[in-house]
Design a protein around this motif. Structure first.
Motif, PDB file in Angstrom:
ATOM      1  N   ALA A  59      -6.747  10.791  12.797  1.00 34.93           N
ATOM      2  CA  ALA A  59      -7.587  11.989  12.828  1.00 34.93           C
ATOM      3  C   ALA A  59      -9.068  11.628  12.983  1.00 34.93           C
ATOM      4  CB  ALA A  59      -7.369  12.814  11.564  1.00 34.93           C
ATOM      5  N   HIS A 104      -0.713   7.691   4.609  1.00 35.02           N
ATOM      6  CA  HIS A 104      -1.892   8.556   4.509  1.00 35.02           C
ATOM      7  C   HIS A 104      -3.080   7.923   5.218  1.00 35.02           C
ATOM      8  CE1 HIS A 104       0.091  11.382   1.950  1.00 35.02           C
ATOM      9  NE2 HIS A 104       0.291  10.517   0.979  1.00 35.02           N
ATOM     10  N   MET A 125       0.827  -1.206   0.000  1.00 34.85           N
ATOM     11  CA  MET A 125       0.000   0.000   0.000  1.00 34.85           C
ATOM     12  C   MET A 125       0.862   1.256   0.000  1.00 34.85           C
ATOM     13  SD  MET A 125      -3.086  -1.241   0.191  1.00 34.85           S
ATOM     14  CE  MET A 125      -4.236  -0.100   0.922  1.00 34.85           C
ATOM     15  N   PRO A 126       1.041   1.867  -1.164  1.00 30.04           N
ATOM     16  CA  PRO A 126       1.870   3.077  -1.214  1.00 30.04           C
ATOM     17  C   PRO A 126       1.271   4.232  -0.408  1.00 30.04           C
ATOM     18  CG  PRO A 126       0.799   2.657  -3.339  1.00 30.04           C
ATOM     19  CD  PRO A 126       0.504   1.480  -2.485  1.00 30.04           C
ATOM     20  N   ASP A 127      -0.036   4.153  -0.122  1.00 29.28           N
ATOM     21  CA  ASP A 127      -0.666   5.238   0.640  1.00 29.28           C
ATOM     22  C   ASP A 127      -0.860   4.878   2.102  1.00 29.28           C
ATOM     23  OD1 ASP A 127      -4.174   4.654  -0.237  1.00 29.28           O
ATOM     24  OD2 ASP A 127      -2.479   3.269  -0.037  1.00 29.28           O
ATOM     25  N   LEU A 155      -2.573   8.442   8.963  1.00 24.85           N
ATOM     26  CA  LEU A 155      -2.860   9.819   9.374  1.00 24.85           C
ATOM     27  C   LEU A 155      -4.373  10.055   9.408  1.00 24.85           C
ATOM     28  CD1 LEU A 155      -0.025  11.582   7.356  1.00 24.85           C
ATOM     29  CD2 LEU A 155      -0.285  11.630   9.840  1.00 24.85           C
ATOM     30  N   ALA A 156      -5.059   9.531   8.406  1.00 20.97           N
ATOM     31  CA  ALA A 156      -6.516   9.681   8.385  1.00 20.97           C
ATOM     32  C   ALA A 156      -7.135   8.917   9.553  1.00 20.97           C
ATOM     33  CB  ALA A 156      -7.080   9.163   7.063  1.00 20.97           C
ATOM     34  N   VAL A 177     -11.375   3.925   5.395  1.00 23.00           N
ATOM     35  CA  VAL A 177     -10.050   3.978   6.024  1.00 23.00           C
ATOM     36  C   VAL A 177      -9.825   2.727   6.874  1.00 23.00           C
ATOM     37  CG1 VAL A 177      -8.613   5.231   7.675  1.00 23.00           C
ATOM     38  CG2 VAL A 177     -10.065   6.499   6.079  1.00 23.00           C
TER      39      VAL A 177
END
Lengths: 486, 200, 231
Positions: free
Chosen positions: A59, A52, A47-49, A55-56, A262
């Motif tokens: 949050a 992210h 998972m290249p993201d 972080l999501a 997410v």
């Protein structure tokens, strides 16, 4: 049948010492954690993201915490509108009473149960047993732990301390006492053991009237509860019985349906290290003609509001119970879960359990107070936490809480810390201490090495280690004498 | 004061430092642009050790016939042509099949609501050709027909196509456990065999 | 270039040779090194053990002692991390001096990887948790060692594993600390290297202490001592 409890377990250093001597368990744990670690690393590398998503995730979970009152009210309203009943339980006793009352209202003598950390936390099984209600764990590992009259040692794979021949012996001994016995002459290949579990539990699934579950997520916007699993026992419990009771920690919410995008990626890859776990069930209230026709959601506090009150400590409530931190923790890997003396072991246990037990508000017992110190703290856990809980930071924060509570009776440790502080607040005293140390080393040191006997930390260090003898000249003495020759 | 009032009051008191609600950064990928979602889906489902076949609409009835035997549960709304070539005894859920009847069935055939390529997931939501959840749970063999236009790239895309008020089952392979010495064993309580036909 | 040297309380007392080596390397590269003698301790031990009020005078002393320096260099990643990450937590009012761990200073400020060292031995390097996870020191130590003339660097099988020192963890949880350390020792011995090096003597004290007790000690050096070695 009464179930073992964590109550009365010794503080971590003592419990760990005993656990470390259990070579079978250590070997099992070392293999298990290394295997899952590697699998997780591969699943995440796809998972290249991934950062992210983390972080999501952090949050979104912080959003839940800051808006908790309104989101809980919204969840309650949505579940009720969909035909469910919402109960509020301030503590374990209240939650257990609510569940017991529901079971008894249906003349139930037994319930089938999907694995749930929250129900372990409140020791639901024991509470129901006291009412004469049989609780059948249906996750294979929880079944193994239950039949073995044992305690779980890991959040995700609770029976990891057992090898296959031990499991076979447990099945042969115990299954017949509570239901369909294990097949005659059963071997210990995992497939045979899984088949024995399938047959043994089938009859319970098909006849049970009441099921108890936990929940991975509850969506405030829609009232939907989400349960992830692998074996199908969850689907059985959540679909076949007439009555379903779900016990849910108040922090396990997500604000919206879309937020699942997410967490349905963070959780499977972090826990079982798969792209997706085999089965996830999602339901809202009651659906006529499909599944339980009576649904109860028990919202559990049990120390979560006390945890929420601490601005640094509250990040522990982001936890989605993936157990990634356990699998990378060098301490957990060697001691296993039971040494932590709580339903939540490992790094997350070390910061969540003390807070649930009230460390933010008042002094806690010695066992609980030992948990924030059950760490080196190496930081590996923070690196893998899908919701970026800074566990090392919270550990150090809770250590300060423990010391604060113990002011006035910090004992030998307090005296040592005071002495060192006095030494370090004065270079003159530091120099004097250094000269004293060097002198002493000339007396007791041997070939530049110290090996001392003594109380407290002295024996703790020198029990297994030597120390280099303080050299004749400290750095500052050298500097003054030889370097700064101006 | 009820437990509810008490808890909500305590929560509000705990947030007395008024922590700011963060803005959620959403830079993760929501789609898989330029991906062959059908091919990726087939690959990922096969990774879970489900049986996967790609068939044309014309070839579908034949493929279903090859995969099914005996007493097979048939959800409402299943296109009749799907079973046109099959030699099975259909069990319809009207009146509702008992738990014993479902347990005694040899298999179940269904459609799905949506499928996810990235994770190899099939999602049932009780809609057409899917039936209530117990139908696809108890029989030991589940044959699921997925149309190519039902396959999306990501979890995010799937969520936009689903109605949260409908009970759902997300299926990614046959049931499995790794609880015994971490050896993965297929087939504990859910259907031990999952076969997927992709129609394109 | 003028830097203030923060030698650290345990190097000052137990490993003065590390301080001497650090001075030697920096001076060889043209840096003027000053040692403000009023320095004592960064407060890490007290802070990590929960004794926060005790840290306050130590944090203030540190800020006062190093107030005039644009750069403070220390041969301890854990102390650098303490100052950078936690001094402002202990006392938000304090002006925290800019502290560099030695490898950071050499590579990021002086822009050198080859410090002119000669050390023809096989070396296993223990990357500490604080340096990797708090300072994100990455491959800086490896690059410095690989540039040392004659040095043969042997990788560990499990380089990211904690050695088990953890400050007071080593004495409050001695059994677990020892169990972790024994595995680290086995990994290090498994490389067949003659020398064990690290950028933190605190870990070396624990690993070395176990090796010494096993009766088969290796030669143990701080990275600075290797970088200070010349023909």
């Amino acid at each position: 049948m009464s179930h073992p409890t964590f109550l009365g377990m010794p503080p971590f250093p003592e419990a760990a010492k005993e656990a470390l001597a259990n070579t079978q368990q250590r070997a099992n744990l070392a293999k298990a954690t290394a295997t899952i670690r590697d699998k997780r690393a591969r699943a995440v590398a796809e998972m290249p993201d991934w950062e992210h998503l983390r972080l999501a995730g952090a949050a979104v979970k912080d959003t839940v915490l800051t808006r908790l009152p309104e989101l809980l009210e919204q969840l309650e309203e949505r579940v009720t509108a969909a035909g469910g009943v919402v109960h509020w339980a301030a503590d374990a006793a209240q939650a257990n009473a609510i569940v017991a009352d529901i079971v008894k209202a249906h003349d139930g003598r037994e319930v089938v149960k999907v694995k749930s950390m929250a129900t372990q936390e409140i020791e639901l099984n024991n509470a129901l047993a006291a009412h004469g209600i049989d609780v059948w764990e249906t996750d294979l590992a929880e079944l193994i732990v239950q039949l073995g009259h044992d305690l779980p040692s890991h959040i995700l794979v609770p029976a990891i301390h057992r090898n296959r021949s031990e499991i076979r012996d447990i099945f042969v001994e115990e299954m017949g006492k509570v239901g369909r016995p294990a097949p005659d002459g059963i071997g210990d290949e995992p497939a045979a053991l899984a088949e024995a579990a399938r047959l043994h539990l089938r009859e319970k699934f098909l006849r049970a009237k009441v099921a108890v579950s936990g929940g991975n997520f509850a969506i405030a916007e829609t009232g939907t509860v989400v349960v992830l699993e692998s074996e199908g026992n969850g689907r059985m419990c959540l679909t076949l019985p007439q009555v379903l009771v779900t016990v849910l920690g108040i922090e396990k919410l997500l604000p919206t349906w879309a937020d699942l995008e997410v967490f349905m990626q963070l959780l499977p890859r972090s826990s079982t290290a798969e792209r997706m776990n085999p089965y996830t069930s999602m339901w809202t209230g009651v659906t006529p003609g499909d599944g339980p026709q009576e649904f109860h959601l028990v919202l559990l506090d049990n120390g979560r509001t006390g945890t929420l009150a601490d601005p640094t400590g509250r990040q522990a409530l982001r936890c989605i119970r993936c157990s990634a931190c356990l699998n990378v923790c060098p301490v957990y890997e060697r001691t296993g879960g039971r040494a932590y003396g709580s339903a939540y072991p490992g790094p997350i246990g070390a910061i969540l359990t003390p807070q649930l037990r009230g460390i933010n508000q008042h002094p806690v017992d010695a066992q609980t107070a030992s948990l924030p110190f059950a760490s080196s703290p190496c930081g590996a856990c923070f690196e893998v936490c899908p919701v970026r809980i800074d566990i090392p930071d919270v550990l150090v924060h809770l250590r300060a809480k423990v010391v604060e509570h113990k002011r006035g009776h910090l004992g030998t440790e307090g005296a040592v810390m005071a002495a060192m502080r006095a030494t370090f607040t004065s270079p003159r005293r530091l120099g004097a201490a250094q000269r004293l140390g060097a002198l002493g080393a000339r007396v007791v040191g041997r070939r530049g090495r110290l090996r001392l006997r003594g109380p407290f930390w002295i024996s703790a260090w020198f029990g297994t280690r030597d120390l280099p003898a303080p050299p004749g000249q400290s750095f500052r003495a050298w500097w003054r004498k030889q370097h700064d020759r101006s | 004061m009820t437990a509810r009032d008490d808890m909500l009051a305590r929560i509000r008191a705990a947030l007395a430092d008024h922590p700011a609600t963060p803005t959620v950064p959403r830079e993760y990928h929501r789609t898989l642009p330029d991906a062959d979602v059908v091919g990726l889906f087939a690959e990922r489902v096969a990774d879970y050790r489900a049986t996967v076949r790609r068939v044309s609409p014309a070839g579908l009835p034949g493929a279903i016939a090859e995969a099914l035997r005996g007493r097979v549960v048939v959800p409402a709304g299943l296109p009749p042509e799907w079973l046109a070539a099959a030699d099975v005894e259909p069990l319809h859920d009207d009146p509702p099949l008992s738990v014993q009847e479902l347990d005694g069935a040899d298999g179940v055939v269904s459609g799905c609501a949506v499928a996810i390529a990235l994770t190899g997931t099939i999602i049932l939501d009780g809609g057409t050709a899917q039936g209530r959840r117990a139908l696809t749970l108890l029989p030991d063999h589940h044959l699921c027909v997925v149309r190519a236009d039902q396959i999306v790239g990501t979890v995010a895309e799937a969520l936009t196509r689903l109605d949260p008020s409908r009970p759902q089952t997300w299926i990614s392979g046959p049931s499995a456990t790794s609880d015994i010495e971490l050896n993965r064993v297929e087939g504990v309580h859910g259907p031990r065999n999952l076969a997927v036909l992709i129609v394109s | 270039m003028r830097v203030g040297l923060f030698v650290t309380c345990f190097n000052d007392t137990l490993f003065p040779q590390v301080g001497r080596a650090t001075v030697s390397v920096l001076e060889r590269l043209g840096v003027r090194v000053e040692f403000p003698e009023a320095q004592t301790c960064c407060g890490q031990m007290h802070f990590n053990s929960g004794y926060r009020p005790e840290c306050v005078p130590l944090v203030r002393r540190f800020a006062d002692v190093f107030a005039g320096y644009e750069a403070v260099v220390t041969p301890s990643a854990s102390c650098a991390a303490m100052v950078r990450h936690y001094h402002h937590v202990v006392d938000p009012a304090v002006a925290v001096p800019k502290v560099y761990e030695l490898c950071e200073y050499l590579i990021d400020v002086l822009n050198v990887t080859d410090v002119g060292a000669h050390f023809p031995h096989t070396v296993a390097f223990h990357a500490t948790c604080h340096s990797q996870r708090l300072l994100h020191i990455g491959d800086r130590p490896r690059r410095l060692l690989e540039a040392v003339d004659g040095l043969d660097l042997r990788p560990l099988a499990h380089p990211a594993e904690c050695c088990g020192f953890g400050g007071t963890f080593s004495v409050k949880n001695p059994d677990t600390s020892t169990a972790m350390g024994i595995d680290k020792v086995a990994d290090i011995r498994g490389t067949g290297a003659e020398v064990l090096a690290s950028a933190d003597t605190s870990c070396l004290m624990h690993i070395g202490g176990l090796m010494s007790r096993q009766g088969n000690p290796m030669r143990i050096l701080h990275l600075a001592e290797i970088l200070a070695a010349t023909k």
